[in-house]
Motif scaffolding. Structure first.
Motif: not given
Length: 232
Positions: A204-215
């Motif tokens: 749920e962390r915005p930073t985690v979501r951003k990086v996971l979507l990119s990967r």
């Protein structure tokens, strides 16, 4: 942090270890320049002058003149140098070393076993059921360690009463572990409830979501995992 020069982060767009560094820098709002390097270029100069092991991540910090490779020490360096307000850390003795403990377990117990599970289940030219079984079982064993500890943690985090770099260090490889289990039609939902709740909070962390979507996008486009499901 506005006066800082960007830290150079060497990585690639699919591997989990550089992206752990990416997440922590984003969490601390530290400027950085993410430089993607090909696998072949990692094995020759000038990159070998930065990391003689020819792997990523590596960082070059123009603010201090420090160059470091290996994700665990990189994370600890970023915290020691830049997390002065202890947003992702503690300055108390016990908690400080407990964070180091969980980072050490992540780089020795999670990353290598999960990485071998990826190799033998998705990359190796020959299917070796015994190797796939061994490393899949090790993945589950590591999760059982997390489950036991988290079941005893009043906060539901690895250290203390808040999310720290110790938790964030785990999330990228856990995402890969989840994919590998799904590819083998292994479903562990509900078996480790404290782990599930912890991992959900991380996602749920915005930073985690951003990086996971990119990967995930990179995995699909590369052909390595065109069937990679959405990460959430």
């Amino acid at each position: 942090m506005s006066t800082l020069k960007p830290i150079v982060v060497w990585g690639h767009d699919m591997g989990p270890n550089p992206l752990k560094v990416h997440i922590v820098l984003e969490e601390l709002d530290i400027p950085f320049d993410y430089k993607i390097i090909s696998f072949s270029d990692m094995k020759k100069e000038p990159f070998l002058s930065i990391n003689p092991n020819g792997r990523v991540p590596a960082i070059e910090d123009p603010n201090t003149g420090v160059t470091i490779w290996e994700s665990g020490p990189i994370l600890e360096y970023i915290i020691d140098q830049y997390d002065k307000e202890n947003k992702l850390s503690y300055d108390t003795l016990a908690e400080k070393y407990q964070i180091k403990q969980w980072i050490a377990f992540q780089i020795s117990g999670q990353g290598p076993y999960y990485g071998q599970a990826v190799w033998f289940s998705r990359v190796h030219h020959e299917k070796l059921p015994s190797a796939i079984e061994r490393y899949t079982k090790e993945m589950e064993r590591v999760r059982s360690v997390l489950e036991l500890h988290l079941s005893r943690s009043p906060s539901g985090w690895l250290v203390g009463d808040k999310m720290t770099v110790a938790d964030l260090a785990w999330v990228m490889w856990e995402q890969i572990g989840t994919l590998i289990l799904l590819f083998q039609d292994i479903h562990l939902e509900g078996k480790y409830p404290h782990y599930d709740a912890w991992y959900k909070k991380l996602l749920e962390r915005p930073t985690v979501r951003k990086v996971l979507l990119s990967r995930t996008k990179s995995l699909r486009e590369s052909g390595l995992a065109p069937d990679a499901p959405d990460p959430f």
